[in-house]
Structures are given as C-alpha cells and as structure tokens.
Design a protein around this motif. Structure first.
Motif, PDB file in Angstrom:
ATOM      1  N   THR B 272      -7.265  -1.914   2.713  1.00 38.18           N
ATOM      2  CA  THR B 272      -6.310  -1.323   1.778  1.00 38.18           C
ATOM      3  C   THR B 272      -5.161  -2.273   1.452  1.00 38.18           C
ATOM      4  OG1 THR B 272      -5.038  -0.369   3.587  1.00 38.18           O
ATOM      5  CG2 THR B 272      -6.764   1.000   2.642  1.00 38.18           C
ATOM      6  N   GLU B 274      -3.067  -4.965  -0.300  1.00 33.74           N
ATOM      7  CA  GLU B 274      -3.130  -5.511  -1.661  1.00 33.74           C
ATOM      8  C   GLU B 274      -2.153  -6.637  -1.933  1.00 33.74           C
ATOM      9  OE1 GLU B 274      -3.101  -2.850  -4.964  1.00 33.74           O
ATOM     10  OE2 GLU B 274      -3.980  -1.203  -3.838  1.00 33.74           O
ATOM     11  N   GLN B 282      -9.988  -9.013  -1.480  1.00 27.17           N
ATOM     12  CA  GLN B 282     -10.751  -7.765  -1.351  1.00 27.17           C
ATOM     13  C   GLN B 282     -11.877  -7.722  -2.391  1.00 27.17           C
ATOM     14  OE1 GLN B 282      -9.950  -6.163   1.224  1.00 27.17           O
ATOM     15  NE2 GLN B 282      -7.737  -5.968   1.499  1.00 27.17           N
ATOM     16  N   TYR B 292     -16.334  -2.520   2.721  1.00 21.39           N
ATOM     17  CA  TYR B 292     -14.949  -2.918   2.937  1.00 21.39           C
ATOM     18  C   TYR B 292     -14.864  -3.980   4.032  1.00 21.39           C
ATOM     19  CZ  TYR B 292     -13.295   1.059   0.152  1.00 21.39           C
ATOM     20  OH  TYR B 292     -13.025   1.945  -0.860  1.00 21.39           O
ATOM     21  N   THR B 357      -0.826  -0.616   9.645  1.00 18.34           N
ATOM     22  CA  THR B 357      -1.504   0.237   8.667  1.00 18.34           C
ATOM     23  C   THR B 357      -1.689   1.640   9.211  1.00 18.34           C
ATOM     24  OG1 THR B 357      -3.470   0.467   7.280  1.00 18.34           O
ATOM     25  CG2 THR B 357      -3.826  -0.446   9.472  1.00 18.34           C
ATOM     26  N   LYS B 360      -4.584   3.869   5.322  1.00 13.92           N
ATOM     27  CA  LYS B 360      -4.613   4.178   3.889  1.00 13.92           C
ATOM     28  C   LYS B 360      -3.797   3.165   3.085  1.00 13.92           C
ATOM     29  CE  LYS B 360      -6.639   8.288   3.008  1.00 13.92           C
ATOM     30  NZ  LYS B 360      -7.677   8.469   1.996  1.00 13.92           N
ATOM     31  N   VAL B 361      -2.696   2.739   3.642  1.00 14.22           N
ATOM     32  CA  VAL B 361      -1.852   1.736   2.983  1.00 14.22           C
ATOM     33  C   VAL B 361      -1.273   0.814   4.054  1.00 14.22           C
ATOM     34  CG1 VAL B 361      -1.131   3.123   0.986  1.00 14.22           C
ATOM     35  CG2 VAL B 361       0.178   3.241   3.107  1.00 14.22           C
TER      36      VAL B 361
END
Lengths: 324, 395
Positions: B272, B274, B282, B292, B357, B360-361
């Motif tokens: 997740t 970014e 990714q 993933y 983490t 999720k984010v």
C-alpha cells in the motif's frame, strides 16, 4: 520580438509596468489548476484539470495549456483563455513531465511506468515515436537547437540523449540517485541535472568532444537542515546564463548558484516541499510551487529575495507562466 | 580531496558510459531456504511460491535496463531448497562460479551458509532479522539488507513516544523467537523512555490456527486474557510465531491501540506504500508477479539493486571491490523511502527508514521527527556503533 522583451525586462525596475501574465499552477491533490495574475499575484480562478495534475506547460503562442493528468494516463489540453478543455493527447500511462519543441510541436513526455519517452504530434494528436529509456523516466529537456531531447531516468540514474531526428539514444551519462529534472542554458552550452536522493546537481558538457560528459557536481549545505532533506528537484536558469535556481524539496529552500563562479551563493526560504519553478517572461519574478504548504512563493529574481506567498489549491506541483 | 576523487571517478564513468566497449558479466543467485510452515492466521499472509524470487526478478530487470546502456550483462539464478540441502545448494552455486548470493533463510542457516561460503563470496541477507547477526555473530562477508529486530522495535517505539504513549502493556508469545522479540521491545523501551507497566506471556498451546467461527472464541478469550492490566496507553505485541497478535486489536479489555506484531506494524515495504515514487515500483512489481509485493520481495529487489549500483559505479564484478564500495562513503541508493539508503560500515547493516503500516496505508515512517544522531537520524534505529560488538568489519 520575445528576446527584445526579455532584454527590456532585464534592464530592470525602471521599465514601464510589466505586462500581466497568467500563472498556471497544477494542484496534484486538488485535481485543479489555479490561475494567478502576475501583476498583483491575485488568484483569478481555479479550474478542474483531471486526476492528479502534475507536469504543466504552454504552447509558444500562449493559446494551449498542457497538463499531465497522471492518474488519467493522458495529457489534457486547455484553452489558456477560457480554461475549457479542448482535447487530450495520447501520452501513454502516468505522464509526469514533458518538454515541447521550441516550435511547439512535437511534445516529448516521460512515461514512468513503461520506461518510455513518448513523442506526440500536438497538432495531429498522434504518437510519432516511443523511445525505450532507463527505469522510471522523469526529467525532460530539449537542447535549444532542438537536436537532442534529454531524459533522466530515476532508477537507472542516467541522462539519456535522444536524437530528435531518428529518436535513437545517442549518449548516456550516469548521474547521482534519482535524477529529477534537466535544464539547459539558453545558448545550449551548459546542461544541469538535479538528483533528488543524491542531493546534488550534476553539470554535463553537452557538446564535449566524444559526447556529453559529466564535468562538475554541485552540493548543498544549510545550517540546521539535515543533509538528507536537501533534495534538488526543479531548476531554472536566467536568460543571461548567470543564475541557476534549484528547488530543494523538503528543505523548503531554493538554492541560488552563481554560474559565473559555480558557487552556491544563497538559499532562499520558501514554502514547504518546494518542487517546481517558473520565471515570468521578463524574468523579474520566479514562482515556486510548495506542495506541503499549499502555496506558491514569489521570488524577486534580481534581489534574490522571497516577496510573498500566495495560497493556491491542494498540493501544488507544477507551474508555468503564459508568454507575452 | 573527496570532491576531486568523486569528479575523477565520475569523469571516468562518463567516459565508460560513452563507450560501452567491453561487456562485463555479473552473475548473481538468490538462495531461498524453505521451512515447514503452519497455515498463517490471515490468508493474506500465505506464502506465494515465488516469494522473494519475484522481487529479485524485478531487481535484475532494473539492473539489466541500466546495464544495457553500459555494456553490462546482469543475470540471476533462483534456488529454493530445504534446510538440510541448503549447504549443498550453496556449494553448487559457488562451483558454478557465482559469488554474489542473496540469501533468504533463518538466522542460524544464514550464519552457517555465510561461514560455508567463505571470504570470496558476498552474501546479501534479505530475510534474517536477528540482532545478534549484526552484533557478536556478525560476519565480514554478509551485507544485511533486511533490518534487525532492534531497528524495527526502535521504529515502533519512536512513534509511540512521539504520540506520548509511554505506558506499555507488553504481550509476548511463549516461543523462543517471540521472547527474543519481546526482549527487543524491552530494550527499545529503555532506550527511548517507555515504561512497561504490565507484561504477560501468551502461551502457544499448538493446534490449528483456525477453526470455523473461531472468532467467537477469540472474542471471549482475548478480553479475559488482557483483563486487569495496570493502566496503559498501548499494547505491544511480540509474536514472531504468528500465534495471537492478530487477535488483539479490538478484543483487548481496555480500548487501547496495538502495535508491533499486529495493529501498527513496522515493515521495510508494503503493497500500500505510494510515496516517494513507490507507486512506480508497485506497478512494475504487480505487472511482473501478478500479486502484491511482500517484504521479502522488496528486500531481494533491494539486494540486487545494491549489487547493480556497486557494479555500475565501480565497473567491477569482484565481490570484495563491490563490498568495499557498498560500505564506502560514496555509496547511496534510492529505495522509495524518501532518502538514500547506505550501509553501516561497522557491521554491514543497511540503514533505512522503516514504514509503519496498518496494512491499509502507510501510517508513519521512522525515524520520527526530533530523534537526532551525529551521523544520520537513521542511526537512531537499531544497534549503534558503540553498542555493537561486531569487529569483523574493523580489521
């Protein structure tokens, strides 16, 4: 004609009031473009520009505004007067930065996800070529004689010199980690590449015998700022080839390099996470986008001082000023 | 003196770049030791067949793209082995002339393999996290790409202290690895000023991890297990064996956040993440692997990128030359974490930011603001030079 304007502008503060120019700022998170008036730095309007607008440029005649809508995998073209979207260009996936041929056509764009530079005919709106480059292409510049397009690749850590006649890579020069941006002096004699993670600006002699050659590296140091946050990103050079301005990202400063002595002479405090830069056509002012403070800072170029900051949209990224 | 040396090296490099006259061949291998595993608590943690290998494949491709401009050929071989055959597999790779080897193995096996590989080899540890491997058990032929448990515990602790949540309820598993992890959190608490107001051990009683409607029981067991603890800000879970930590969030007696092995977890990388260009990684990884990314993949990718960077800057295939360059002042590598990663030259550990983490984010990234160090803030994570008993690198 434009050169004459530039010269007049350079003559300094006694010239008649500068022409007002529109300043376009892409807001990466806000999905908008903010328009400012360079006369009074008031916000004129803000319009929707697609998803995640980043790289932004304008045609030489000032009519068409090009915006990389990164999450839409396209370049959106807007009427620079009415802000209406006219059409899109087939940029390929995740366009980030581009450069225009001095004539306004073609447009060269870096596709980060596909390790390609895409060449687009801005009139026919077609793809002329796709050039395989290093991993994560990013920075784009064209030599003033339009002979070479320079692309920097962030994971390969190279500047690639793409011949504009046959779209072949003719030279590669290794630079430091995560090269972000490339800029020539207006006479094409000097070329600079910023390396965000390397923390340096590399100077390449683009016309060296035997091909472009790395000849110098500029490093930065600001008391009280940890060295790893001095991350060079956007750059601009004055038309007189004297001053190189370097946005230092999370260091919240713009470095000023005197190109007559090759010394870093000053650091101008601006907003947070300063990213890209643009001059007004008279080069009296330099505008910086500050992503984490949601504003742009106006720098007086001659005085090398920040004049004021103006709130724009969410997370401003790129900036371009309409020509006279 | 140094800038001149850099410029000279750069001049030489740009000369070489301009004229890729001769091919340099760089052969690497990824050696993965597979252990009998129990089914994980979460389906998301099932081990894919290409774990680590997919990341290494991408790392090799990234190197090869750069190499193609320079006349350097990068290749990688992949070997998965059982623990008892690991020594043979290593010997076979070495007999084949491969000296640059990324290893995904347990602490003990990594050490045995490094000792068997000898001085001529360069081992890149992409999995083992034991802090002693960076301390008394350090080896001169290992570069640790994976962070130590100490770095991970410090990353969590700094965040907890930044939040001003210093009163901890530590819950450890009963297996040796869990207790070792618990010890890391005790040490980290002392280092940064947290207080362990309550400590309990969750017994691993064996049996299957999951049962149909298992949550019904969990919902009753965990509140009881955590009942009556002294007032705390935070629950720290030390569960290296994946036995209980994932059951703690929301089920604790007191409404408190969980960090460590569940809740907010310290990781080198996550699917997740970014920021800092990580989306490009990714996208490339998912296109290649159709899944993933996992930490092991990122670490294997990074291991090969370390080799790639050292090869490109030195134009050498010699393991000793590459290791010296990696440990030297001019080595730095971008790794999608906002700043360059470099090596601690006293124990071969890669300095790196640690992501926190919630799966999720990316919630935060350590080191946290305000934790300073005379060398780099990254050295506030894990063993610092004066604390490390490693001497293999100072000879």
């Amino acid at each position: 004609m434009r050169t004459l304007f530039l010269l007049l502008g350079c003559l300094g503060a006694f010239a008649t009031p500068a022409l007002a120019n529109k300043v376009f700022v892409s807001n990466e998170k806000g999905n908008t473009v903010t328009v400012l008036d360079s006369d009074n730095w008031e916000v004129l309007t803000e319009f929707n520009a697609g998803n995640r607008p980043r790289g932004i440029g304008i045609s030489p005649d000032g009519k068409h505004l090009y915006v990389c809508a990164s999450d839409d995998d396209t370049i959106r073209v807007f009427d620079a007067d009415s802000y209406e979207e006219l059409w899109t260009l087939p940029s390929g996936p995740d366009p980030e930065l581009f450069t225009l041929h001095p004539s306004g056509n073609p447009l060269y764009v870096a596709n980060e996800d596909d390790n390609l530079v895409t060449v687009i005919d801005t009139e026919k709106r077609t793809v002329l070529a796709e050039v395989p480059v290093g991993v994560e292409p990013e920075g784009m510049a064209i030599s003033p004689d339009a002979r070479f397009v320079v692309n920097t690749s962030e994971t390969t850590n190279m500047a690639h010199f793409i011949d504009t006649t046959d779209y072949e890579i003719k030279h590669n020069v290794l630079v430091d980690q995560r090269p972000r941006y490339a800029v020539y002096t207006d006479d094409g004699a000097r070329l600079f590449v910023s390396a965000e993670i390397g923390g340096t600006v590399s100077e390449i002699d683009p016309n060296a015998e035997g091909g472009p050659t790395l000849i110098n590296k500029f490093e930065f140091a600001v008391p009280g700022v940890e060295p790893e946050w001095l991350q060079p990103v956007g750059m601009k050079i004055t038309a007189d080839k004297r001053w190189l301005f370097v946005a230092l990202g999370p260091a919240n400063r713009v470095a000023v390099i005197d190109l007559s002595t090759d010394e870093v002479v000053d650091y101008i405090l601006v907003g947070q996470r300063v990213w890209q830069l643009a001059f007004t056509p008279d080069q009296k002012y330099l505008i910086t986008t500050n992503g984490n403070s949601n504003d742009v800072t106006i720098i007086d170029v001659a005085a090398q001082k920040a004049l004021k900051s103006v709130q724009v949209g969410q997370q401003p990224w790129g900036v371009v000023v309409a020509p006279n | 003196m140094k800038p001149i040396a850099i410029i000279c090296a750069s001049l030489l490099l740009s000369f070489l770049v301009a004229m890729p006259l001769f091919a340099l061949e760089i052969r690497t291998a990824v050696l993965r030791v597979d252990y009998p595993t129990r089914v994980p608590i979460s389906r998301f943690d099932l081990m894919p067949d290409d774990m680590g290998f997919a990341g290494a494949t991408l790392g090799n491709e990234d190197n090869q793209t750069t190499g193609s401009f320079l006349g350097i050929e990068f290749s990688t071989e992949f070997v998965a082995t059982s623990p008892d055959k690991a020594g043979e597999a290593l010997a076979a790779l070495q007999a084949d002339g491969i000296a640059l080897i990324v290893v995904l193995a347990s602490d003990d096996d990594l050490l045995a393999l490094a000792d068997a590989a000898g001085e001529g080899a360069l081992i890149l540890n992409a999995m083992a996290r034991g802090t002693t491997l960076r301390d008394v058990q350090c080896r001169a032929n290992i570069l640790h790409i994976a962070p130590s448990q100490a770095m991970l515990a410090d990353a969590v602790t700094q965040f907890a202290m930044w939040k001003k949540w210093p009163r901890w309820f530590l819950i450890e598993g009963s297996n040796a690895a869990d207790l070792a992890l618990g010890a890391e959190y005790r040490r980290a608490a002392q280092k940064f000023g947290a207080k362990l107001v309550e400590q309990r051990i969750f017994e691993d009683t064996g049996g299957s991890r999951r049962a149909d409607t298992g949550h019904v029981l969990v919902q009753r067991q965990i509140p009881v297990f955590t009942q009556g603890a002294r007032d705390h800000d935070l629950v720290i879970a030390a569960d290296a064996s994946d036995v209980f930590a994932l059951y703690l969030p929301f089920h604790t007696w007191a409404p408190r956040p969980v960090m460590g092995s569940a809740g907010l977890r310290p990781v080198t990388f996550h699917a997740t993440h970014e920021s800092w260009g990580a989306m490009q990684f990714q996208t490339r990884f998912e296109k290649l692997a159709n899944r993933y990314v996992r930490e092991e993949d990122y670490q294997a990718w990074l291991a090969l990128r370390v080799i790639g960077e050292a090869v490109i800057r030195t134009n050498s295939a010699d393991p000793a030359t590459l290791k010296d360059f990696a440990l030297g002042d001019s080595f730095e590598l971008a790794a999608f974490k906002g700043q360059a990663v470099t090596f601690r030259d006293w124990n071969g550990q890669l300095r790196q930011p640690i992501l926190l983490t919630d799966s999720k984010v990316t919630v935060s990234v350590s080191p946290q603001e305000g934790y300073l160090h005379q060398r780099t803030a990254l050295d506030t994570l894990g063993l610092d030079q004066p604390e490390s008993a490693c001497t293999a690198f100072t000879k």
